[in-house]
Design a protein around this motif. Structure first.
Motif, short mmCIF file in Angstrom:
data_model
loop_
_atom_site.label_atom_id
_atom_site.label_comp_id
_atom_site.label_asym_id
_atom_site.label_seq_id
_atom_site.Cartn_x
_atom_site.Cartn_y
_atom_site.Cartn_z
N GLN A 1 0.51 -0.88 0.19
CA GLN A 1 -0.03 0.14 -0.07
C GLN A 1 0.72 1.09 -0.27
O GLN A 1 0.63 1.83 -0.63
N GLU B 1 4.00 1.83 -1.32
CA GLU B 1 4.80 1.83 -2.51
C GLU B 1 3.26 2.16 -3.72
O GLU B 1 3.77 3.22 -3.96
N VAL B 2 2.33 1.88 -3.48
CA VAL B 2 0.96 2.12 -4.23
C VAL B 2 0.78 3.59 -4.20
O VAL B 2 0.85 4.57 -5.18
N ARG B 3 0.97 4.20 -3.43
CA ARG B 3 1.18 5.48 -2.59
C ARG B 3 1.64 6.37 -3.10
O ARG B 3 1.72 7.90 -3.69
N LEU C 1 3.75 5.13 -5.42
CA LEU C 1 3.52 5.22 -7.70
C LEU C 1 2.27 6.22 -8.06
O LEU C 1 2.47 6.86 -9.00
N LEU C 2 1.28 6.46 -7.63
CA LEU C 2 0.23 7.48 -7.47
C LEU C 2 0.68 8.99 -7.19
O LEU C 2 0.41 9.67 -7.87
N ALA C 3 1.97 8.48 -6.19
CA ALA C 3 2.09 10.48 -5.80
C ALA C 3 3.22 10.72 -6.98
O ALA C 3 2.95 12.07 -7.62
N GLU C 4 4.18 9.68 -7.39
CA GLU C 4 4.65 10.16 -9.29
C GLU C 4 3.88 10.03 -10.14
O GLU C 4 4.58 10.90 -11.11
N LEU C 5 2.83 9.78 -10.13
CA LEU C 5 2.43 9.38 -11.36
C LEU C 5 1.27 11.01 -10.95
O LEU C 5 0.96 11.71 -12.64
N GLN C 6 0.87 11.56 -10.08
CA GLN C 6 0.15 12.80 -10.56
C GLN C 6 1.52 14.07 -10.68
O GLN C 6 0.39 15.03 -11.82
N GLN D 1 1.73 13.68 -14.07
CA GLN D 1 0.92 14.45 -14.97
C GLN D 1 1.05 15.51 -14.79
O GLN D 1 0.78 15.89 -15.66
#
Length: 101
Positions: A25, A27-29, A31-36, A39
């Motif tokens: 979880q 790591e997912v957070r 990765l989501l922050a990096e994705l944002q 973007q």
């Protein structure tokens, strides 16, 4: 006694699985922050691209206007040259007429 050992082993596996889940979880957070962030950078790049395209169009318009005015100046210069030549001819004729008079 055996059931207690099995229960303890099960609890240890559940605890390990919970830790794995927590790490996943986390790591997912990340990765989501990096994705944002990616973007946001992409959106900024798109905006900059749009500004550059608009600037390019503006400068192309200015270049076309400058070329058009340059052609106008050339036309006016040619007309002025013809007018000077015509004036010189008229002056010569006037001088000739005075000399004849």
């Amino acid at each position: 006694r055996r059931y207690e050992e099995d229960a303890g082993a099960m609890q240890a596996r559940v605890a390990a699985a919970n830790e794995d889940k927590g790490r996943a979880q986390s790591e997912v957070r990340v990765l989501l922050a990096e994705l944002q962030q990616a973007q946001a950078h992409a959106a900024q790049a798109e905006e900059e691209g749009a500004r550059l395209r608009a600037s390019t169009i503006f400068h192309q318009d200015l270049l076309h206007e400058a070329q058009s005015r340059s052609q106008d100046v050339e036309r006016v210069e040619k007309e002025a040259s013809r007018a000077r030549a015509s004036l010189a001819d008229v002056s010569k004729e006037l001088v000739w007429e005075r000399e004849q008079a």
